[in-house]
Motif scaffolding. Structure first.
Motif, PDB file in Angstrom:
ATOM      1  N   GLY A  80      17.408  13.331  -6.428  1.00 30.31           N
ATOM      2  CA  GLY A  80      16.550  12.443  -5.664  1.00 30.31           C
ATOM      3  C   GLY A  80      15.383  11.947  -6.492  1.00 30.31           C
ATOM      4  N   SER A  81      14.545  11.132  -5.895  1.00 33.40           N
ATOM      5  CA  SER A  81      13.438  10.532  -6.637  1.00 33.40           C
ATOM      6  C   SER A  81      12.131  10.645  -5.873  1.00 33.40           C
ATOM      7  N   VAL A  82      11.032  10.716  -6.649  1.00 31.58           N
ATOM      8  CA  VAL A  82       9.679  10.668  -6.103  1.00 31.58           C
ATOM      9  C   VAL A  82       8.946   9.560  -6.855  1.00 31.58           C
ATOM     10  N   VAL A  83       8.708   8.450  -6.177  1.00 25.37           N
ATOM     11  CA  VAL A  83       8.008   7.315  -6.790  1.00 25.37           C
ATOM     12  C   VAL A  83       6.549   7.379  -6.370  1.00 25.37           C
ATOM     13  N   PHE A  84       5.661   7.517  -7.346  1.00 28.10           N
ATOM     14  CA  PHE A  84       4.216   7.595  -7.101  1.00 28.10           C
ATOM     15  C   PHE A  84       3.532   6.464  -7.847  1.00 28.10           C
ATOM     16  N   ASP A  85       2.804   5.640  -7.099  1.00 33.26           N
ATOM     17  CA  ASP A  85       2.154   4.457  -7.685  1.00 33.26           C
ATOM     18  C   ASP A  85       3.159   3.594  -8.465  1.00 33.26           C
ATOM     19  N   GLY A  86       4.366   3.476  -7.914  1.00 36.91           N
ATOM     20  CA  GLY A  86       5.360   2.587  -8.501  1.00 36.91           C
ATOM     21  C   GLY A  86       6.168   3.179  -9.641  1.00 36.91           C
ATOM     22  N   ILE A  87       5.913   4.455  -9.987  1.00 36.36           N
ATOM     23  CA  ILE A  87       6.606   5.095 -11.103  1.00 36.36           C
ATOM     24  C   ILE A  87       7.386   6.297 -10.593  1.00 36.36           C
ATOM     25  N   ASP A  88       8.660   6.364 -10.957  1.00 38.93           N
ATOM     26  CA  ASP A  88       9.502   7.498 -10.579  1.00 38.93           C
ATOM     27  C   ASP A  88       9.143   8.674 -11.483  1.00 38.93           C
ATOM     28  N   ILE A  89       8.397   9.645 -10.929  1.00 43.45           N
ATOM     29  CA  ILE A  89       7.912  10.748 -11.761  1.00 43.45           C
ATOM     30  C   ILE A  89       8.978  11.820 -11.999  1.00 43.45           C
ATOM     31  N   ASP A 142       0.811  -1.221   0.000  1.00 41.48           N
ATOM     32  CA  ASP A 142       0.000   0.000   0.000  1.00 41.48           C
ATOM     33  C   ASP A 142       0.845   1.272   0.000  1.00 41.48           C
ATOM     34  N   GLU A 143       2.116   1.167  -0.330  1.00 39.26           N
ATOM     35  CA  GLU A 143       2.963   2.354  -0.394  1.00 39.26           C
ATOM     36  C   GLU A 143       2.578   3.158  -1.627  1.00 39.26           C
ATOM     37  N   MET A 144       2.149   4.389  -1.404  1.00 39.08           N
ATOM     38  CA  MET A 144       1.669   5.222  -2.507  1.00 39.08           C
ATOM     39  C   MET A 144       2.752   6.155  -3.021  1.00 39.08           C
ATOM     40  N   ILE A 145       3.484   6.794  -2.093  1.00 40.60           N
ATOM     41  CA  ILE A 145       4.533   7.736  -2.471  1.00 40.60           C
ATOM     42  C   ILE A 145       5.803   7.394  -1.699  1.00 40.60           C
ATOM     43  N   LYS A 146       6.909   7.302  -2.405  1.00 42.24           N
ATOM     44  CA  LYS A 146       8.200   7.059  -1.760  1.00 42.24           C
ATOM     45  C   LYS A 146       9.188   8.109  -2.237  1.00 42.24           C
ATOM     46  N   VAL A 147       9.628   8.929  -1.308  1.00 43.99           N
ATOM     47  CA  VAL A 147      10.589   9.988  -1.597  1.00 43.99           C
ATOM     48  C   VAL A 147      11.955   9.540  -1.093  1.00 43.99           C
ATOM     49  N   GLU A 202      23.778  27.242  -2.844  1.00 45.87           N
ATOM     50  CA  GLU A 202      23.977  28.051  -1.638  1.00 45.87           C
ATOM     51  C   GLU A 202      22.779  27.945  -0.688  1.00 45.87           C
ATOM     52  N   LEU A 203      21.577  27.847  -1.265  1.00 45.36           N
ATOM     53  CA  LEU A 203      20.365  27.694  -0.461  1.00 45.36           C
ATOM     54  C   LEU A 203      19.810  26.288  -0.673  1.00 45.36           C
ATOM     55  N   LYS A 204      19.759  25.505   0.406  1.00 44.85           N
ATOM     56  CA  LYS A 204      19.253  24.135   0.321  1.00 44.85           C
ATOM     57  C   LYS A 204      17.856  24.086   0.930  1.00 44.85           C
ATOM     58  N   ALA A 205      16.842  24.285   0.064  1.00 40.87           N
ATOM     59  CA  ALA A 205      15.459  24.260   0.527  1.00 40.87           C
ATOM     60  C   ALA A 205      15.070  22.864   1.004  1.00 40.87           C
ATOM     61  N   LEU A 206      15.580  21.849   0.311  1.00 36.29           N
ATOM     62  CA  LEU A 206      15.438  20.448   0.744  1.00 36.29           C
ATOM     63  C   LEU A 206      16.822  19.818   0.726  1.00 36.29           C
ATOM     64  N   ASP A 207      17.160  19.133   1.806  1.00 38.78           N
ATOM     65  CA  ASP A 207      18.514  18.610   1.952  1.00 38.78           C
ATOM     66  C   ASP A 207      18.460  17.120   2.287  1.00 38.78           C
ATOM     67  N   ASN A 208      18.361  16.300   1.227  1.00 44.01           N
ATOM     68  CA  ASN A 208      18.441  14.840   1.386  1.00 44.01           C
ATOM     69  C   ASN A 208      17.265  14.289   2.206  1.00 44.01           C
ATOM     70  N   VAL A 209      16.053  14.584   1.745  1.00 42.54           N
ATOM     71  CA  VAL A 209      14.834  14.164   2.437  1.00 42.54           C
ATOM     72  C   VAL A 209      14.338  12.826   1.888  1.00 42.54           C
ATOM     73  N   SER A 210      14.054  11.887   2.780  1.00 38.93           N
ATOM     74  CA  SER A 210      13.471  10.596   2.404  1.00 38.93           C
ATOM     75  C   SER A 210      12.251  10.337   3.279  1.00 38.93           C
ATOM     76  N   TYR A 211      11.163   9.853   2.643  1.00 41.69           N
ATOM     77  CA  TYR A 211       9.946   9.571   3.413  1.00 41.69           C
ATOM     78  C   TYR A 211       9.004   8.729   2.559  1.00 41.69           C
ATOM     79  N   CYS A 256      16.498  16.474  -2.901  1.00 43.07           N
ATOM     80  CA  CYS A 256      17.194  17.743  -2.692  1.00 43.07           C
ATOM     81  C   CYS A 256      16.609  18.800  -3.620  1.00 43.07           C
ATOM     82  N   LYS A 257      16.481  20.014  -3.103  1.00 41.73           N
ATOM     83  CA  LYS A 257      16.105  21.161  -3.933  1.00 41.73           C
ATOM     84  C   LYS A 257      17.007  22.320  -3.534  1.00 41.73           C
ATOM     85  N   HIS A 258      17.882  22.691  -4.456  1.00 39.29           N
ATOM     86  CA  HIS A 258      18.866  23.733  -4.176  1.00 39.29           C
ATOM     87  C   HIS A 258      18.611  24.950  -5.067  1.00 39.29           C
TER      88      HIS A 258
END
Length: 258
Positions: A64-73, A5-10, A21-30, A14-16
């Motif tokens: 990084g990756s965002v997998v939604f419904d089994g597909i890396d979008i 039942d995993e729907m989203i896997k992050v 110089e500005l790391k809005a997201l720094d190696n986030v997994s969830y 990273c979002k720089h």
């Protein structure tokens, strides 16, 4: 489809900006499972909204990756169940994610009903009569059936946000994303919007909510994520986060907001 039942896997998101110089997201997994209600809290500038907007690529991650419904979008292509290489259609995946913003983004020159049925008719090719019936059912659900022929300017902020929520539901999304949906509202209007979101959570909808409403986070969230400096500092049940913070950063934050 993803398993368990995993729907989203992050993973390692990273979002720089400004060449890193500005790391809005720094190696986030969830990971977010079907039926989860995940509430994201944290100070301003902690990366909460950036994280949410990366889930449907309104913000394109640096890495990084965002997998939604089994597909890396985050990739331009994916391999389908038959083993064929298929070009990713991000709009197709976005339709499965309803998004509600701080500001309501209703078309001012269209009635509430017209705002509701526009996307289902144009994008999903839904029959206008069917779309109208569905829209009226949803407006009835949030107590706004009598405002169907009104224009956005004739509604209060709380009413507009309730319309924005049910407008997103018209597309029958698999997950709903909320980006601080009450922050632009007067205090007396907040409750009417949160009650709609509470009902939605209780119905089993998968939800990811960025909010400053700590009482709502405690009451409705199944999981609470605390972010600071572009990272997830702690995550757990509402009881774990609010009653037993493990980090000084979270404890300090809660002292200021509770």
């Amino acid at each position: 489809m993803a398993t368990n039942d995993e729907m989203i896997k992050v993973t390692n998101l990273c979002k720089h900006y400004y060449n890193g110089e500005l790391k809005a997201l720094d190696n986030v997994s969830y990971s977010i499972s079907k039926g989860d209600v995940v509430v994201v809290i944290g100070p301003s500038g902690s990366g909460k909204s950036t994280f949410l907007r990366c889930l449907n690529l309104l913000e394109v991650p640096t890495s990084g990756s965002v997998v939604f419904d089994g597909i890396d979008i985050t990739q331009k292509h994916y391999v389908d169940e038959q083993g064929n290489k298929v070009k990713l259609n991000i709009d197709e995946h976005r339709r499965k994610m309803g998004m509600v913003f701080q500001h309501f983004n209703l078309f001012p020159h269209k009635t509430i009903l017209q705002n509701m049925i526009l996307a289902p008719v144009k994008v999903k090719r839904m029959d206008p009569a069917e779309a109208t019936e569905k829209a009226m059912q949803l407006l009835r659900r949030v107590g706004l059936e009598d405002r169907a022929l009104a224009y956005p300017i004739q509604l209060s902020g709380g009413q507009k946000q309730r319309v924005a929520i049910v407008r997103a539901l018209m597309m029958e999304p698999e997950v709903m994303l909320f980006d601080e949906p009450t922050s632009a509202l007067d205090p007396e209007m907040v409750g009417e919007v949160l009650s709609v979101m509470t009902e939605l959570a209780q119905s089993g909808m998968t939800m990811v909510i960025v909010t400053h409403e700590m009482g709502f986070a405690r009451e409705v969230g199944k999981r609470v994520v605390f972010m600071a400096n572009g990272r997830i500092v702690e995550e757990g049940t509402p009881e774990q986060i609010f009653d037993h913070p493990q980090s000084l950063r979270l404890a300090t934050f809660l002292e200021k907001v509770l």
